[in-house]
Design a protein around this motif. Structure first.
Motif, PDB file in Angstrom:
ATOM      1  N   GLY A  22       0.830  -1.202   0.000  1.00  0.00           N
ATOM      2  CA  GLY A  22       0.000   0.000   0.000  1.00  0.00           C
ATOM      3  C   GLY A  22       0.868   1.256   0.000  1.00  0.00           C
ATOM      4  N   ASN A  23       0.192   2.384  -0.042  1.00  0.00           N
ATOM      5  CA  ASN A  23       0.870   3.672  -0.048  1.00  0.00           C
ATOM      6  C   ASN A  23       1.756   3.884   1.163  1.00  0.00           C
ATOM      7  N   VAL A  24       1.170   3.701   2.324  1.00  0.00           N
ATOM      8  CA  VAL A  24       1.895   3.997   3.554  1.00  0.00           C
ATOM      9  C   VAL A  24       3.091   3.062   3.676  1.00  0.00           C
ATOM     10  N   ALA A  25       2.849   1.769   3.451  1.00  0.00           N
ATOM     11  CA  ALA A  25       3.930   0.793   3.578  1.00  0.00           C
ATOM     12  C   ALA A  25       5.041   1.103   2.582  1.00  0.00           C
ATOM     13  N   HIS A  68       2.450  -8.996   4.533  1.00  0.00           N
ATOM     14  CA  HIS A  68       1.326  -9.600   3.837  1.00  0.00           C
ATOM     15  C   HIS A  68       0.677  -8.568   2.925  1.00  0.00           C
ATOM     16  N   ASP A  69       0.112  -9.010   1.830  1.00  0.00           N
ATOM     17  CA  ASP A  69      -0.785  -8.150   1.061  1.00  0.00           C
ATOM     18  C   ASP A  69      -1.717  -9.012   0.238  1.00  0.00           C
ATOM     19  N   ILE A  70      -2.711  -8.424  -0.367  1.00  0.00           N
ATOM     20  CA  ILE A  70      -3.643  -9.170  -1.230  1.00  0.00           C
ATOM     21  C   ILE A  70      -3.635  -8.561  -2.630  1.00  0.00           C
ATOM     22  N   GLY A 111      -2.090 -12.540   1.897  1.00  0.00           N
ATOM     23  CA  GLY A 111      -2.831 -12.419   3.156  1.00  0.00           C
ATOM     24  C   GLY A 111      -4.271 -12.888   3.037  1.00  0.00           C
ATOM     25  N   THR A 112      -5.011 -12.692   4.122  1.00  0.00           N
ATOM     26  CA  THR A 112      -6.434 -13.033   4.132  1.00  0.00           C
ATOM     27  C   THR A 112      -7.272 -11.781   3.941  1.00  0.00           C
ATOM     28  N   ALA A 113      -8.417 -11.920   3.257  1.00  0.00           N
ATOM     29  CA  ALA A 113      -9.269 -10.760   3.005  1.00  0.00           C
ATOM     30  C   ALA A 113     -10.601 -10.892   3.724  1.00  0.00           C
ATOM     31  N   VAL A 161      -0.970  -1.895   8.303  1.00  0.00           N
ATOM     32  CA  VAL A 161      -1.199  -0.721   7.460  1.00  0.00           C
ATOM     33  C   VAL A 161      -2.058  -1.116   6.259  1.00  0.00           C
ATOM     34  N   ALA A 162      -2.936  -2.101   6.473  1.00  0.00           N
ATOM     35  CA  ALA A 162      -3.839  -2.535   5.398  1.00  0.00           C
ATOM     36  C   ALA A 162      -5.038  -1.599   5.302  1.00  0.00           C
ATOM     37  N   SER A 163      -5.789  -1.738   4.231  1.00  0.00           N
ATOM     38  CA  SER A 163      -6.984  -0.918   4.023  1.00  0.00           C
ATOM     39  C   SER A 163      -7.933  -1.020   5.217  1.00  0.00           C
ATOM     40  N   THR A 164      -8.666   0.053   5.446  1.00  0.00           N
ATOM     41  CA  THR A 164      -9.643   0.089   6.530  1.00  0.00           C
ATOM     42  C   THR A 164     -10.768  -0.914   6.277  1.00  0.00           C
ATOM     43  N   GLU A 165     -11.080  -1.720   7.283  1.00  0.00           N
ATOM     44  CA  GLU A 165     -12.186  -2.674   7.187  1.00  0.00           C
ATOM     45  C   GLU A 165     -13.500  -2.033   7.627  1.00  0.00           C
ATOM     46  N   LEU A 196      -7.324 -11.281  13.014  1.00  0.00           N
ATOM     47  CA  LEU A 196      -6.527 -12.501  12.858  1.00  0.00           C
ATOM     48  C   LEU A 196      -5.035 -12.165  12.801  1.00  0.00           C
ATOM     49  N   TYR A 197      -4.694 -11.102  12.079  1.00  0.00           N
ATOM     50  CA  TYR A 197      -3.287 -10.688  12.037  1.00  0.00           C
ATOM     51  C   TYR A 197      -2.781 -10.322  13.437  1.00  0.00           C
ATOM     52  N   ALA A 198      -3.631  -9.610  14.180  1.00  0.00           N
ATOM     53  CA  ALA A 198      -3.231  -9.154  15.513  1.00  0.00           C
ATOM     54  C   ALA A 198      -3.083 -10.339  16.457  1.00  0.00           C
ATOM     55  N   GLY A 285     -15.530   3.419  10.677  1.00  0.00           N
ATOM     56  CA  GLY A 285     -14.545   3.448  11.751  1.00  0.00           C
ATOM     57  C   GLY A 285     -13.702   4.710  11.690  1.00  0.00           C
ATOM     58  N   LYS A 286     -13.301   5.072  10.491  1.00  0.00           N
ATOM     59  CA  LYS A 286     -12.480   6.264  10.297  1.00  0.00           C
ATOM     60  C   LYS A 286     -13.199   7.503  10.815  1.00  0.00           C
ATOM     61  N   LEU A 287     -14.454   7.649  10.390  1.00  0.00           N
ATOM     62  CA  LEU A 287     -15.198   8.833  10.788  1.00  0.00           C
ATOM     63  C   LEU A 287     -15.392   8.853  12.282  1.00  0.00           C
TER      64      LEU A 287
HETATM   65  N1  LIG Z   1      -2.009   9.385   6.428  1.00  0.00           N
HETATM   66  C1  LIG Z   1      -2.316   8.153   6.133  1.00  0.00           C
HETATM   67  O1  LIG Z   1      -2.023   7.704   5.053  1.00  0.00           O
HETATM   68  C2  LIG Z   1      -3.031   7.306   7.131  1.00  0.00           C
HETATM   69  C3  LIG Z   1      -3.307   7.828   8.387  1.00  0.00           C
HETATM   70  C4  LIG Z   1      -3.990   7.045   9.305  1.00  0.00           C
HETATM   71  C5  LIG Z   1      -4.374   5.773   8.965  1.00  0.00           C
HETATM   72  N2  LIG Z   1      -4.102   5.310   7.730  1.00  0.00           N
HETATM   73  C6  LIG Z   1      -4.586   3.984   7.414  1.00  0.00           C
HETATM   74  O2  LIG Z   1      -3.538   3.196   6.928  1.00  0.00           O
HETATM   75  C7  LIG Z   1      -4.078   2.226   6.042  1.00  0.00           C
HETATM   76  C8  LIG Z   1      -3.284   2.179   4.764  1.00  0.00           C
HETATM   77  O3  LIG Z   1      -3.419   3.401   4.048  1.00  0.00           O
HETATM   78  P1  LIG Z   1      -2.823   3.474   2.584  1.00  0.00           P
HETATM   79  O4  LIG Z   1      -2.990   4.893   2.148  1.00  0.00           O
HETATM   80  O5  LIG Z   1      -1.489   2.855   2.558  1.00  0.00           O
HETATM   81  O6  LIG Z   1      -3.864   2.589   1.795  1.00  0.00           O
HETATM   82  P2  LIG Z   1      -3.642   1.736   0.472  1.00  0.00           P
HETATM   83  O7  LIG Z   1      -4.975   1.421  -0.024  1.00  0.00           O
HETATM   84  O8  LIG Z   1      -2.664   2.448  -0.430  1.00  0.00           O
HETATM   85  O9  LIG Z   1      -2.896   0.434   0.990  1.00  0.00           O
HETATM   86  C9  LIG Z   1      -3.555  -0.574   1.685  1.00  0.00           C
HETATM   87  C10 LIG Z   1      -2.889  -1.878   1.303  1.00  0.00           C
HETATM   88  O10 LIG Z   1      -3.474  -2.897   2.127  1.00  0.00           O
HETATM   89  C11 LIG Z   1      -3.706  -4.012   1.304  1.00  0.00           C
HETATM   90  N3  LIG Z   1      -4.716  -4.803   1.960  1.00  0.00           N
HETATM   91  C12 LIG Z   1      -6.035  -4.550   2.048  1.00  0.00           C
HETATM   92  N4  LIG Z   1      -6.636  -5.506   2.759  1.00  0.00           N
HETATM   93  C13 LIG Z   1      -5.677  -6.361   3.133  1.00  0.00           C
HETATM   94  C14 LIG Z   1      -5.699  -7.539   3.906  1.00  0.00           C
HETATM   95  N5  LIG Z   1      -6.824  -8.003   4.412  1.00  0.00           N
HETATM   96  N6  LIG Z   1      -4.539  -8.190   4.091  1.00  0.00           N
HETATM   97  C15 LIG Z   1      -3.379  -7.714   3.590  1.00  0.00           C
HETATM   98  N7  LIG Z   1      -3.311  -6.588   2.861  1.00  0.00           N
HETATM   99  C16 LIG Z   1      -4.458  -5.930   2.646  1.00  0.00           C
HETATM  100  C17 LIG Z   1      -4.121  -3.442  -0.015  1.00  0.00           C
HETATM  101  O11 LIG Z   1      -3.997  -4.391  -1.043  1.00  0.00           O
HETATM  102  C18 LIG Z   1      -3.151  -2.270  -0.147  1.00  0.00           C
HETATM  103  O12 LIG Z   1      -1.954  -2.689  -0.758  1.00  0.00           O
HETATM  104  C19 LIG Z   1      -5.544   2.585   5.844  1.00  0.00           C
HETATM  105  O13 LIG Z   1      -6.332   1.800   6.722  1.00  0.00           O
HETATM  106  C20 LIG Z   1      -5.585   3.998   6.288  1.00  0.00           C
HETATM  107  O14 LIG Z   1      -6.863   4.365   6.754  1.00  0.00           O
HETATM  108  C21 LIG Z   1      -3.417   6.035   6.808  1.00  0.00           C
END
Ligand SMILES: NC(=O)c1ccc[n+]([C@@H]2O[C@H](COP(=O)([O-])OP(=O)(O)OC[C@H]3O[C@@H](n4cnc5c(N)ncnc54)[C@H](O)[C@@H]3O)[C@@H](O)[C@H]2O)c1
Ligand SMILES: NC(=O)c1ccc[n+]([C@@H]2O[C@H](COP(=O)([O-])OP(=O)(O)OC[C@H]3O[C@@H](n4cnc5c(N)ncnc54)[C@H](O)[C@@H]3O)[C@@H](O)[C@H]2O)c1
Ligand SMILES: NC(=O)c1ccc[n+]([C@@H]2O[C@H](COP(=O)([O-])OP(=O)(O)OC[C@H]3O[C@@H](n4cnc5c(N)ncnc54)[C@H](O)[C@@H]3O)[C@@H](O)[C@H]2O)c1
Ligand SMILES: NC(=O)c1ccc[n+]([C@@H]2O[C@H](COP(=O)([O-])OP(=O)(O)OC[C@H]3O[C@@H](n4cnc5c(N)ncnc54)[C@H](O)[C@@H]3O)[C@@H](O)[C@H]2O)c1
Ligand code: NA
Ligand code: NA
Lengths: 404, 404, 404, 404
Positions: A22-25, A68-70, A111-113, A161-165, A196-198, A285-287
Motif C-alpha cells: 500500500g501507499n503507507v507501507a 502480507h498483502d492481497i 494475506g487473508t481478506a 497498514v492494510a486498508s480500513t475494514e 486474525l493478524y493481531a 470506523g475512520k469517521l
Molecule cells: N495518512 C495516512 O495515510 C493514514 C493515516 C492514518 C491511517 N491510515 C490507514 O492506513 C491504512 C493504509 O493506508 P494506505 O494509504 O497505505 O492505503 P492503500 O490502499 O494504499 O494500501 C492498503 C494496502 O493494504 C492491502 N490490503 C487490504 N486488505 C488487506 C488484507 N486483508 N490483508 C493484507 N493486505 C491488505 C491493499 O492491497 C493495499 O496494498 C488505511 O487503513 C488507512 O486508513 C493512513
C-alpha cells in the motif's frame, strides 16, 4: 537533512507490514532504505528529535522488511506509480532504492481478506475463503515464524497498514481471551482479517501496532492476551493530518473557555485509501475515530461533522478544509478556518518507522500491554482519554526521560 | 450562558484601567457590568472553567472600576460607537449598562502621554508635558490612592490597556531599581508613560498587569522593585488571536519534527489600535512579541514574517491569514493555511477580567514578583520561556490545583 | 446609500409571492418597505445601477404585496426571528416596518403542498389534499384574481420563492399545453405545487418568475401556454452565492485554456432552506442546477461535485468553500480556493425586487414567453445556454440600451 | 494533451526575448521546444483554443529564439535550477530539450542595464555604461538585424520579459516621436533600458510586446512612431495570477451592485522577480498596474491595497490571498476570500507564445499600432479601458472571427 543519531542498538529487527504494497507501507520502506543509503534525512520522524532521540533505539537502516498483502502489483510498481502521480518519492530517490524494493517484494506473502468489505477484496489475491478461521490464523503465524527464522531476526514487530475494514458489529462478543479463542476454534465467520493478524502476532509474542481504524488489537480478547503474554501493542488509526491539527487546536478553544458552535471538517483525497473510504461501511470506523476526538476535548460542542470525499486528481494529496464557528465573550460569534494540504503517505510513513522503534524498545524493556506513551501517534489511542496533542507528547517526553 | 461559580471571596476590589476609554477597557467594563446584571454569561473567561474556577476569586460583579485616559470622549460614547460599528456589545446589553458606564466615566482621570508617539498623543488631553517626571509619578500615585480611599477598597489592581507605545531605545539603562529611581529624580526625558504607571503602582503595593506590548513593568528596575516590595505583576502583550493560534499550532510542527520553511502571518484590522500600529514606531514592540514566539518554539524556522495592516471597514474585527510552508519526510513540501476572524475586544476583555482576579488572588496569598502561572495569557510572558499554549495552561492548572 | 432613480412608472403593481413567509420573501418585503420609508438604500439591486437604471421601471416603494404560504407563523414573527438570529434586518429597520408587515400578512392565503416532499409539508397548513388538481388550480386563480381586484392593481407579477420541491420524475409527459391541461383535468396525482402556481398565473396572463429549482414554468406545457398567451415568464433557481462566483470564475479557466481537473464545492448553511435540502429528494434539483453550470462552461472538466450540508449555528449565513485543481502549461498542476460567506436572503431579496420590475417591464412592452435578457439572475436560465456571468449581463445591458 | 491544430503558416519566425535567461523566457523556450518535440500539449495557450485556434498562426515548433540578457548563467543552468527548485519543467522534459537550450543560449547577446535599478544591475554583465544612449540603440538595432539575417527570418518579434524597472519619473517629456528621438540624440541619461529595446524594435519595423510593467512602448513617442511605421505593438504587464482573478471577479460585484468596502490582496513569492520587487522602486509600476484594475471596475471601492512579499522557500510558486469585504442589501456586510497557488512562469510562458503568434498575425495583416484585441493578456492594456476579463476576451473572439 539531519543525521541519524548515534545512540542506536544493533539488534536485527524484523518489520512485518500487513498491507505491505500500500501507499503507507511503500513510502515507509522507500524512506527507510533512502535513509539507509544516505539519500534523505529524518525530517518527520519523532524519534529523531530530542528528547526521544536520546533513547537507545534500533536504527532504521537495519530494519528487515517483510509483510502480507492481497494486491498483485509489486512494491516497485507501486512506488513507481506513486512517484509519477504524487511526486513522492522523487525519481532520483526511487532509482537508488529500486533493488531494495525488488528484494523486499519477494518477502511479501498472500494475506487473508476476510470481512474486509467488497471495496477491498474484489479483484484481489487472497487466502482461500473456504479455509477455516483456525487455519488462516495458523498460516499467518507460520508466515511470521518463517520470516523470523529465515532472516535470523532478534525481534519481529508487526504493523497493520492494510486498508480500513468495515466496523465489526458485535465486538463485545470477543471481550475475553477465552471468548476470542473459542470463536476462532468454532470458525466464527464474523472475525475480520485485522483481528486474525493481531491475534497471530500477540499469541506468539510479536509486538503489534495497528496504524488503521480497523478493529485489530482493540478487541478485549487481544488486550487480555497481550497482558497475559506481556506483549506490547498499541493503536489505533494514526493521526496524520486534519485530526492532528484538531488535536492541537481544539484544546485552545477549551483552554480559553470559548464555545464551539460548529466544527465542520471536509476532506478530499485521491488515493486508494480515499476510494475505499467512499464505501460507507469502510468509512464508519475512520469517521468515528476522527469525530470522537473533538467530543472528548470539547464536550459542549454544538455540531461536529467530518466528511471524506474521493477526488481522483489529488492522488495521494489530502486537502482538508475545517470551519470552526465559535462564541466568545458577550455572545460574540467568531470564526476560524484552516486548510491542510499534505501528502498522506509522507505524513504517515515516518510514524510507522517511529512506532516500530518505540514498540521494539518497550518490548526490549519487557513492558507489555498497551503503550500509553504512544498516544500522540493515534486518533483513538487505546486506553488513553487524553486527546490534547501537546499533553500526549509530554507522555512520550516523560517516557524518554525515564529511559535515558 | 454558564452561571458564575459560587466559590467567591467578598472583598471590595478596585480595578484601575490605564486606557480606560479604549476598546478593550470599554468591552471589559461593559462585560463585567452585564455579568453583574445577569445579562450575559462568562464564555471566554478562563477563570470560569474548571479547575481554575475552583479557586476562591473575587467576583466580577463586585469590581469597582476607575482609570486613566487621554481621550475626551466618554465611556458611553465609546461603547455606543463600538456597538454600532462592531455589533459588540449588542444594543440591548448596552442599554442596560448605560448608567453604570456614566457613573464609571466620572472616575476616569487625565493621564500622561509621555513618549507615546505622535499617533497617540495628537489631539489628546493629557498631563502638562512641562511637568517633571517626578511630579507625573506623584500625580499618578495620588490618583491611585484617592480612588482606593474614596471607594473604601480592600485592594487595587492596575491594568495597562493603553495604546501601544514606541519601543524604548535603551531599556538596559533602567536595569535596577536604583537606576530607575535616579532617572525619575533626574527628570529623564526618555521614560515612557507605561513605565510611570507601572512604577507608581508597584511602589505603593498595587498589583500590576501589562496587557500591552509597551515597556511598563518589563523594565529591570520595576522587576527588582516588585521583588523587594513583594508585589505581584505580570505581562506583556495579551495573546488573543493569531498569536494564540500560533502558540497552539507551532508545537505541533515541532512535536512531529516537521521543518517549517516559512510562516507568513498577515493581519488586517480596522480599529484605533490598528491605526496606531500603522505607525512603524508603535508597531515595533507588537511585531517583535508576535514574532519571537515562533522563533522560540521552532528554532530552525526558515522564514518568519508578521504584517499588520489597517483596513478601516473591518472596525474592531481582526482577520489574520497565516500561510505555513513546511517540509516533511522524503523532503516533501506541504502547506497549512488558516484564517481567524475575531472581534479583537471581545477576545481581549474577558482576559482582562481573568487577570484581575488571578493577580488579586496572588496578592492575597502574598505571592509577589512575576507570576509565571499566568504565562498562557501573554505573547511575551515575562520570565517564562515556554510558549506552547497547552503547556503554559498546565502551569495555571497546577497553580489552581495547588491552591484549591 | 444610493437614492432610487427618478425614472419610474406610476402604475399600481401587485407582487404575489408563493412562499410569502419564507426567508427570501420576508427579506424582500422588509427591504421594499424600508426603501419606501427611506431607511435603506438600494445596494444589491441590479436595476438601480446604470444602464439598467435608465429603464422606466415600477418603483419598489409602490409594490403591493400578497402571497401564498403553508406556514402558520406570521410575517412579523418570521422577520423578528431573522433579525435576532441573523442580524438581517437590523432591529431599527424592523421596528419601522412592523406595521407594514402586519398589514401584508393579512393578504397571505393558504397554499397547496402537493408533492412538496415530507420535509416541507409536515406540520404545515395547506389546501385539502383530497381536492382535485382542477379545484386547486381554480382556487389559486381565484386568489390571484381577488387580490388584483381588491387592490385595484394594474398588473400582478407572481414569484415562486417557496421551498424547493423534489424533482418531477417524468416531466416530458407534460411537454405540450394540451398534455398538461389534460393532466389537470384528469386529476393527475404527480403534478407538483410549483406547476399549479405557474399554470394558474400564466393562463390568466400574470407574468411569472421561478426563483427556485422546482419545476414550475420549466415544463414544456407551460412554456407553450406562455407563448400562446404572450405572457413573460422566466426561471429557474436564482444565482446568489457560490454558483454566482462559479459563473464569474469558470470562464476565466476556459478563456485561458486551463484544464480543470477537479472542482469541489462544499456549502454549509443553517436556515430552513438548508434543512429542506438535507432531504436528498428535495436537494436533487438544486444540486443539478448548481452542477450543470460548470459542465457547460468547462466541458472537459475532470471532476465536479457540489455538497450542501446543514449547520444549524450558521442560521441564514451560507459559507461555501470551493477547491479548484487545474493544470496549465507543461502539465503543471495548480490550485485556487475560495470561501464565500454571505447572508442568503440578503443576497436573494434584491433580485426578487429586480425580477419583478424587469418582468413587469417586459409585460408592459408585450414581450411574452421566456426572457433571455434575465439569464444572469439564474443558475439554470430557461432557454439560454450561456452561463458566463459577464456575457449574460451584457444581454441585460443590451436590453436596457434597446429600451431606453 | 491536445495536439496542435493544423491551421498553420510556414514562415520562419524569429522570437527575440529581452531577458532571455529569466524564468518566464526560459519556461517559454523549454515549452516551445517540448511542444516541437511532442513531449507536452498546449494546455494554457489561448491560441490553441477555438475560436482563436482557427486563425492561421505561425507554429510554435518553428519559432527561432534569440535574445538579450545581462545575466551570465546559461539558459540550461537556469532551466536546471528551475526544474530542481520548482518542479517546472520536470526532469524528463528538460533532458529532451537540453541540446536545444544550449544552441539557443549561443544566440543571447549582452544587453543594456540603463536605469534598471540597483536590485537588477548589480553583479550583472551589461553594455558599457559609458556608451552614449545613441550608441546603445545602434547596438541593439544591429543585434536584431544580425539575428534576422543570420537565420534567414521572414519576421522578427521582440518581447520584453526582463526584470521590472523603476518607474520613469517624467514620461510626459517623451510624448512625441520627435521629443524621444531628440532625447536619444542628446544622450538623455534618464531613458531606461526598456524604452531603448522598444525603440530599436519599432523603428526598424519589428513587432514589439511588453510583457512587463516597465515603461517600454507605453511612452507617447514610441506609440507615435509605431503608428507612423505601421508596426504592431502592445503591453503592458501580463495578467497571470491574482490580477487575472480580480479581472474575472470584480465585474461580478459591480454587476450585482454590491459595494466593495475593502479588497486586500497579499502576494508571496520566492523567485528572482519577487526579490527584485522587494525593492520599492522596482515594485512601484507593478503595484500600480495591479491596483488600477480594481479602481477601474469598481469606481466606488472603499479601500484597495496590494502587497507583494518575498518568501524564498516558495521559489517560483506564487500564492495570493485576497480578502474582499462587501456590503449588500439592507446594509448587510459579507465576505469573500480566495487563495491562488500557481507557478508564475508556467502561467506566463504560454502567453508569451500566444502573444508572439498573435502580434505576428497582426503584422502579416498590416495592422500596425496598438492591438486592443490583445487586452485580455495585460494588467494595464495600452489604449484600452475595459478590464472585465470576459469582455476583453470577446474582443479577441471577434478578431478571430473577423479573420477566419
Ligand atoms: N495518512 C495516512 O495515510 C493514514 C493515516 C492514518 C491511517 N491510515 C490507514 O492506513 C491504512 C493504509 O493506508 P494506505 O494509504 O497505505 O492505503 P492503500 O490502499 O494504499 O494500501 C492498503 C494496502 O493494504 C492491502 N490490503 C487490504 N486488505 C488487506 C488484507 N486483508 N490483508 C493484507 N493486505 C491488505 C491493499 O492491497 C493495499 O496494498 C488505511 O487503513 C488507512 O486508513 C493512513
Ligand atoms: N485583542 C486585543 O484587543 C489586544 C490584544 C493584545 C494587546 N492589546 C493591546 O491593548 C491595548 C489597547 O487596545 P485597544 O484596542 O483597547 O486600543 P484603543 O486604541 O481602542 O484604546 C487605547 C486607549 O488608551 C488610551 N491611551 C493612549 N495612551 C494613553 C496614555 N498614555 N495614558 C492613558 N491612556 C492612554 C487611548 O486614548 C485609548 O482610549 C493596545 O496596546 C493593544 O495593543 C490588545
Ligand atoms: N439565496 C437564496 O436564498 C436562494 C437562492 C436561490 C434559490 N433560492 C430558493 O428560494 C426558495 C426559498 O428560499 P428561502 O430561504 O426563503 O426558504 P424558506 O424555507 O425560508 O421559505 C420557503 C417558504 O415557502 C413556504 N412553502 C413551502 N412550500 C410551499 C407551498 N407548496 N406553497 C406555498 N408556500 C410554500 C414555506 O412554508 C416557507 O415559508 C427555495 O426554494 C430556495 O432554494 C434561494
Ligand atoms: N507570471 C509572471 O511570471 C509574470 C507576469 C507578469 C509580468 N511578469 C514580468 O516579466 C518579467 C520577467 O519575470 P521573470 O519571473 O522571468 O523574472 P526573472 O528575474 O526570472 O528574469 C528576468 C531576466 O531579465 C534579465 N534582465 C534584467 N534586466 C535586463 C536588461 N536591462 N536587459 C536584458 N535583460 C535583463 C535578468 O537578468 C533575468 O534573466 C518581470 O518584469 C515580471 O514582472 C511576469
Ligand atoms: Na469561582
Ligand atoms: Na492554429
Amino acid at each position: 537533512m539531519s543525521a541519524p543519531t548515534p545512540n542506536e542498538s544493533d539488534e536485527r529487527l524484523g518489520v512485518w507490514l500487513v498491507g505491505a504494497r500500500g501507499n503507507v507501507a511503500t513510502t515507509a520502506i522507500v524512506g527507510a532504505r533512502a535513509i539507509a543509503r544516505g539519500l534523505t534525512g529524518t525530517t518527520g520522524m519523532v524519534t529523531e528529535r530530542a528528547p526521544v532521540s536520546r533513547l537507545e533505539l534500533p536504527p532504521v537502516s537495519g530494519f528487515v522488511f517483510g509483510g502480507h498483502d492481497i494486491e498483485r502489483e509489486s512494491l516497485l510498481e507501486q512506488a513507481t506509480r506513486q512517484s509519477e502521480r504524487n511526486g513522492v518519492p522523487d525519481g532520483e530517490t526511487l532509482a537508488t532504492v529500486e533493488d531494495d524494493l525488488e528484494r523486499i517484494d519477494e518477502r511479501i506473502e498472500v494475506g487473508t481478506a476476510r470481512n474486509c468489505g467488497a471495496a477491498v477484496s474484489a479483484e484481489s489475491q487472497h487466502l482461500d475463503p473456504e479455509l477455516t478461521v483456525g487455519s488462516v490464523v495458523e498460516q499467518i503465524r507460520s508466515d511470521y515464524r518463517a520470516f523470523r527464522e529465515d532472516h535470523g531476526l532478534d525481534r519481529l514487530v508487526v504493523v497493520n497498514v492494510a486498508s480500513t475494514e468495515p466496523e465489526l458489529d458485535d465486538s463485545d462478543a470477543y471481550d475475553s481471551r477465552e471468548a476470542l479463542e473459542r470463536a476462532i476454534e468454532e470458525d466464527d465467520g464474523d472475525l475480520p482479517a485485522s483481528v486474525l493478524y493481531a491475534y497471530a502476532a500477540v499469541v506468539d509474542g510479536h509486538p503489534f501496532v495497528n496504524f488503521t481504524p480497523s478493529t485489530g488489537n482493540a478487541l478485549g480478547g487481544i488486550r487480555e492476551l497481550a497482558v497475559e503474554k506481556n506483549v506490547p501493542h498499541m493503536g489505533r488509526d494514526a493521526k496524520t493530518g486534519e485530526t492532528l491539527v484538531k488535536s492541537a487546536l481544539a484544546p485552545m478553544f477549551a483552554g480559553r473557555n470559548l464555545q464551539v458552535l460548529a466544527w465542520e471538517g471536509h476532506n478530499i483525497l485521491g488515493n486508494k485509501d480515499g476510494l475505499v473510504l467512499e464505501d460507507d461501511a469502510n468509512a464508519a470506523g475512520k469517521l468515528s475515530s476522527k469525530g470522537e476526538l473533538l467530543e472528548s476535548i470539547l464536550p459542549d460542542i454544538g455540531h461536529n461533522r467530518v466528511r471524506i470525499d474521493y477526488t481522483p486528481s489529488l492522488a495521494d494529496w489530502k486537502t482538508a478544509w475545517d470551519y470552526i464557528h465559535f462564541e466568545g465573550f458577550l455572545d460574540t460569534e467568531m470564526k476560524m478556518q484552516f486548510t491542510w494540504e499534505g501528502s498522506d503517505s509522507a505524513l504517515a510513513a515516518p510514524l510507522v518507522l517511529d512506532l516500530v522503534r518505540l514498540i521494539a524498545h518497550a518490548d526490549e524493556h519487557d513492558e507489555g500491554g498497551l503503550q500509553p506513551q504512544l498516544s500522540s501517534f493515534f486518533k483513538a489511542p487505546l486506553g488513553v482519554d487524553e486527546h490534547d496533542f501537546s499533553r500526549q507528547l509530554e507522555g512520550l517526553t516523560e517516557y524518554a526521560e525515564r529511559h535515558s
